[in-house]
Design an enzyme around this catalytic site. Structure first.
Site: not given
Ligand SMILES: O=C(O)c1cc2cc(O)c(O)cc2[nH]1
Length: 117
Positions: A2, A97
């Site tokens: 994430p 958050n």
């Molecule tokens: O859940 C994921 O795989 C995920 C969401 C997310 C959002 C983001 O701005 C990133 O730089 C990476 C990422 N991975």
């Protein structure tokens, strides 16, 4: 998966590459998601106060496509704050958050995650 953004007034030198990589491994394991799209962005050495003092603190955002929820977030809070404690940041001086995203809300590789899965 994430995206973990960490804002802290703790010195940048304390956030070693080893510490950050371990943080990512521990977090993705807790979230049961692959580390492939995991991004950890540390903004250290920030001018920040909390409760009228400049003692160590951190404000974080955890963005993820799925895997967040009422019970899950309690676990992630525990995992994240345990890691931050290693740097001398008390859990009473941390806010997280949680930000749930749809695959179509994350751009990647000239399209969105919705199209690249
Ligand atoms: O859940 C994921 O795989 C995920 C969401 C997310 C959002 C983001 O701005 C990133 O730089 C990476 C990422 N991975």
């Amino acid at each position: 998966m994430p995206l973990l953004q960490i804002n802290s007034n703790v010195a940048k030198e304390k956030f070693t590459k080893e510490y950050i990589l371990n943080f990512g491994n521990v977090l993705t394991k807790a979230m049961n998601k692959p580390i492939d799209f995991c991004v950890i962005h540390v903004l250290a050495d920030q001018l920040m106060s909390f409760g009228g003092t400049f003692e160590p603190l951190a404000i974080l955002t955890l963005s993820s496509i799925g895997h967040l929820g009422v019970e899950e977030n309690k676990t992630y809070s525990n995992v994240i704050m345990t890691e931050l404690e290693k740097l001398g940041i008390s859990p009473t001086r941390v806010f997280i958050n949680f930000n749930e995203l749809q695959p179509s809300e994350v751009g990647f590789n000239k399209t969105t995650i919705a199209d690249s899965k």
